[in-house]
Design an enzyme around this catalytic site. Structure first.
Site, short mmCIF file in Angstrom:
data_model
loop_
_atom_site.label_atom_id
_atom_site.label_comp_id
_atom_site.label_asym_id
_atom_site.label_seq_id
_atom_site.Cartn_x
_atom_site.Cartn_y
_atom_site.Cartn_z
N THR A 13 60.60 -61.80 5.39
CA THR A 13 60.81 -61.67 3.95
C THR A 13 60.10 -60.42 3.43
O THR A 13 59.09 -60.00 3.97
CB THR A 13 60.31 -62.91 3.19
OG1 THR A 13 58.89 -63.04 3.36
CG2 THR A 13 61.00 -64.16 3.70
N TYR A 154 45.82 -62.84 -7.24
CA TYR A 154 46.33 -62.46 -5.92
C TYR A 154 45.51 -63.14 -4.82
O TYR A 154 46.07 -63.73 -3.89
CB TYR A 154 46.27 -60.94 -5.76
CG TYR A 154 46.64 -60.44 -4.39
CD1 TYR A 154 47.97 -60.42 -3.97
CD2 TYR A 154 45.66 -59.97 -3.51
CE1 TYR A 154 48.31 -59.96 -2.71
CE2 TYR A 154 46.00 -59.50 -2.25
CZ TYR A 154 47.33 -59.50 -1.85
OH TYR A 154 47.66 -59.04 -0.60
#
Length: 264
Positions: A13, A154
């Protein structure tokens, strides 16, 4: 070590650039049929063509879909109904004041960086276990352990990936399927050179500039240079191989010694 992935189908991905693109190329060189994924159909097509030029004989599959959505995952399943090697590389990041990150942004980071990987694992893991062979990998980050104050959202998402990886490894126990995460350190990807030159002398040659950057701003790195995407790809290819059959449930570091720990 000779790694042969002939006959295996891989999906990477977020593989139209950076670490993902390097992983796609490395898997193709090892003989795998690689699904190249991104949201933009034109960029996916260009990436597939570039991979085919770089690896003669490779037959990459364009997989244009937003895997952070249910609809995108369904499209991926239609284009690649069988996957033997799933590399969950997709991720977003930005710098933000911790007190100004909105709820919507927290959700976006979780949905793109974590839930997309969970969704695809749910999709492909049953087939792998039924066939008795499979590899699931999650590309995490040193930020999963060394949480950056300017990128807490993150860091949170990458920490979650470590938990997801360990949990799915337990689900796949005894099936012949391995599940691992790869903890990448500071990496030389798109835009990083500009970032480095914002902090060091622009007159320095790149090799010197990155070492100066690491010395001043990432001093805990034992490598003392940025990691190249291909170096992370080497670990991914190894974990995808038969040679790594006894490695599962792990968080394997390609961090240049950035994380100050003697255990994984």
């Amino acid at each position: 070590m000779r790694i042969d992935l002939t006959g295996r189908t891989a999906l990477v991905t977020g593989s139209t650039q950076g670490i993902g693109a390097a992983i796609a190329v490395a898997l193709a060189r090892a003989g795998a049929r690689v699904g190249v994924n991104g949201r933009d159909e034109r960029r996916v097509t260009e990436s597939v063509e570039a991979l085919a030029r770089e690896v003669p004989g490779a037959q990459p599959v364009p997989v244009a879909a937003d895997v952070s959505t249910d609809e995108g995952a369904a499209r991926v399943a239609k284009l690649l109904p069988r996957v033997d090697i799933l590399v969950n590389n997709l991720g977003v990041f930005n710098v933000a004041d911790p007190l100004e990150i909105t709820d919507a942004e927290w959700r976006r980071f979780f949905e793109v960086n974590v839930l997309a990987a969970v969704r695809l694992t749910r999709l492909y893991l049953p087939g792998m276990t039924e066939r008795g062979w499979g590899r699931v990998q999650y590309v995490a980050s040193d930020s999963a352990v060394v949480i950056p104050a300017e990128m807490i959202h993150y860091g949170m998402s990458k920490t979650a990936l470590l938990a997801v990886s360990r949990g799915f490894a337990k689900k796949a126990a005894g099936t012949g399927v391995t599940v691992n995460s790869v903890v990448a350190g500071p990496t030389h990807t798109g835009g990083v050179e500009d970032f480095v030159y914002e902090l060091v002398d622009r007159e320095l040659p790149w090799e010197e500039a990155q070492r100066e950057f690491m010395r001043r701003h990432r001093p805990q790195s034992l490598l003392q240079r940025l990691i190249e995407p291909e170096e992370i790809a080497h670990m991914v290819v190894y974990l995808a191989s038969d040679q790594a059959s006894a490695t599962t449930g792990g968080a394997l570091r390609v961090d240049g010694g950035y994380i100050d720990s003697i255990l994984p």
